[in-house]
Design a protein around this motif. Structure first.
Motif, short mmCIF file in Angstrom:
data_model
loop_
_atom_site.label_atom_id
_atom_site.label_comp_id
_atom_site.label_asym_id
_atom_site.label_seq_id
_atom_site.Cartn_x
_atom_site.Cartn_y
_atom_site.Cartn_z
N MET A 1 16.67 -30.01 -29.32
CA MET A 1 16.32 -30.62 -30.60
C MET A 1 15.13 -29.90 -31.22
O MET A 1 15.11 -29.63 -32.43
N ASN A 2 14.15 -29.58 -30.38
CA ASN A 2 12.93 -28.96 -30.87
C ASN A 2 13.17 -27.51 -31.31
O ASN A 2 12.69 -27.09 -32.37
N GLU A 3 13.91 -26.75 -30.50
CA GLU A 3 14.09 -25.32 -30.78
C GLU A 3 15.12 -25.05 -31.88
O GLU A 3 14.94 -24.14 -32.69
N ARG A 4 16.18 -25.84 -31.91
CA ARG A 4 17.28 -25.55 -32.84
C ARG A 4 17.37 -26.54 -34.00
O ARG A 4 18.27 -26.45 -34.83
N GLY A 5 16.44 -27.49 -34.05
CA GLY A 5 16.46 -28.47 -35.13
C GLY A 5 17.67 -29.37 -35.11
O GLY A 5 18.19 -29.79 -36.15
N LEU A 6 18.14 -29.70 -33.90
CA LEU A 6 19.34 -30.52 -33.75
C LEU A 6 19.00 -32.01 -33.74
O LEU A 6 17.89 -32.40 -33.37
#
Length: 347
Positions: free
Chosen positions: A245-250
Motif C-alpha cells: 500500500m505504501n510503495e505502490r499507492g494501493l
C-alpha cells in the motif's frame, strides 16, 4: 489505509495450493507436554497467557511437521513456543532491548554453559539439549547462524517500529524471511528427517529457488492473513500488505489481491523448481528436504483457519466467504504492547 475501509477480501490461497495437508498422530501428547513445559516457567501475564493458548502453536507444528516422530515433533513444539517467548519479550522492547534479548537467546544456543541468569537462557538451554541430540553438525551450525540472523532482524523490526518506518518491498523481503523465523523453522526439517545436508546443496540453483519460493509463500500468505489482527493492535509496519500500500499507492483490497497473485506465482515457482531438482540427479536427501517444505506451505494455510489466532471467532466464516471485517483498535493491547505476528507465524 483510508478511514472508510471497514472490510477486505483475502485471496483464495487454498485453491491455488495443490499440496496435500496432513496432521501428526503424536500431536496431542507432544502439544500437552510442550505447553506444560513453557507454562511451568510462569512467564506470561494473564493476557499474554491467553494469547499463547489462542495461538495454537503446537497445532501449527502438527500440520507443518506432519511426518515427524514423537520426539522430533515435541522438539519442534518446544522451538515454536520458545520463539513465542522471544517474540513476546521483544515486542515490548526498544531496538536496544530487543538486541539484548536476542543476544541472550543466541549465546545460550551457542554454548550450553553460558548463562546470564535469565529464564530465557534456561528455556533455550533446555531446547538446545533436545535439538543437539539428533541434529547433525552442518544442521546445527546453520541453525545457529540463522538464529543470529533472526535475532538481528527482530531488533531491526523493533527499531523500525520505534521510528514508524515502513520499508520498501526490496528492503522488506530479506528482513521478513528472517524475522518471521520461517527459515529457522525450515532448518528443523533436516533434524526431523535425520539428514545433514552439505552446504553446496543449498547453493544448487533449483534447490535454492524452491527453498526461497516456499519461504516467501509462507511469509506473504501469513502477512495477508494476520493483517487485521496486527492493525487492531497498531502493528502494521512489518507486513507485506502495508508495504505494498505504501510503495505502490494501493488500497487495502488492491494490496490483498496483489498478494494473491504473487503467492500463485511463488507456488508455481516452488513446484517447478522441485520438479527440476527431482529429475536432475540431485542427492535424495536434498529432494526429501524440498518436498517436506510443501507441508509448511499448505499446513500454514489450513492451520490459519482452524484457530482463532488471526480471524477470531469468525475464522470459519472467513474460510467460507474470505471477507474480513476490520476490528477496531484494541486500546488495551496497544497500551500493553502486546504481540504482533512474526515467527511463529512463522510462523
Amino acid at each position: 489505509m483510508p478511514p472508510s475501509t471497514t472490510q477486505f477480501t483475502i485471496p483464495d490461497l487454498l485453491s491455488i495450493c495443490p499440496l496435500k495437508d496432513s496432521t501428526n498422530p503424536w500431536y496431542k501428547q507432544a502439544a500437552a507436554e510442550s505447553r506444560a513445559w513453557i507454562n511451568s516457567y510462569n512467564i506470561f501475564t494473564d493476557r499474554k497467557r491467553a494469547f499463547f493458548i489462542q495461538g495454537s502453536n503446537e497445532l501449527l507444528c502438527s500440520h507443518v511437521y506432519a511426518y515427524a516422530g514423537y520426539e522430533q515433533l515435541r522438539t519442534t513444539c518446544d522451538f515454536v513456543n520458545l520463539l513465542f517467548v522471544i517474540d513476546e519479550i521483544s515486542d515490548d522492547q526498544s531496538g536496544a532491548g530487543a538486541r539484548a534479548t536476542g543476544r541472550t537467546y543466541v549465546e545460550a544456543m551457542k554454548d550450553p554453559k553460558w548463562d546470564d541468569g535469565s529464564i530465557l537462557a534456561t528455556i533455550t538451554h533446555e531446547f538446545r539439549e533436545r535439538f543437539v541430540r539428533l541434529a547433525g553438525p552442518n544442521n546445527l551450525r546453520r541453525f545457529i547462524e540463522l538464529c543470529e540472523r533472526y535475532t538481528e532482524c527482530v531488533a531491526i523490526e523493533a527499531e523500525l517500529r520505534e521510528e514508524g518506518e515502513v520499508l520498501s518491498l526490496e528492503e522488506y523481503m530479506p528482513l521478513r524471511r528472517n524475522n518471521s523465523a520461517v527459515l529457522l523453522c525450515f532448518s528443523l526439517v533436516e533434524y526431523i528427517l535425520g539428514i545433514d545436508l552439505p552446504d553446496d546443496v543449498y547453493e544448487d540453483p533449483d534447490f535454492s529457488e524452491a527453498y526461497l519460493a516456499a519461504c516467501d509463500f509462507v511469509c506473504w500468505s501469513n502477512d495477508v492473513y494476520s493483517y487485521d489482527m496486527e492493525q487492531s493492535k497498531g502493528h502494521t509496519g512489518n507486513n507485506i500488505v502495508t508495504v505494498l500500500m505504501n510503495e505502490r499507492g494501493l488500497s487495502l483490497q488492491e494490496a490483498s489481491d496483489c498478494v494473491g497473485k504473487v503467492c500463485e506465482s511463488q507456488m508455481q515457482q516452488y513446484l517447478n523448481a522441485r520438479s527440476r531438482l527431482s529429475s536432475s540427479g540431485a542427492p535424495r536427501d536434498a529432494v526429501r528436504y524440498i518436498e517436506a517444505l510443501g507441508y509448511w506451505m499448505v499446513g500454514n494455510l489450513v492451520w490459519s483457519f482452524e484457530t482463532t489466532r488471526y480471524f477470531g471467532a469468525d475464522h470459519l466464516r472467513v474460510l467460507e466467504s474470505r471477507v474480513v471485517y476490520l476490528r477496531p483498535r484494541d486500546r488495551f493491547l496497544v497500551e500493553d504492547g502486546d504481540s504482533s505476528d512474526t515467527a511463529s507465524d512463522s510462523e
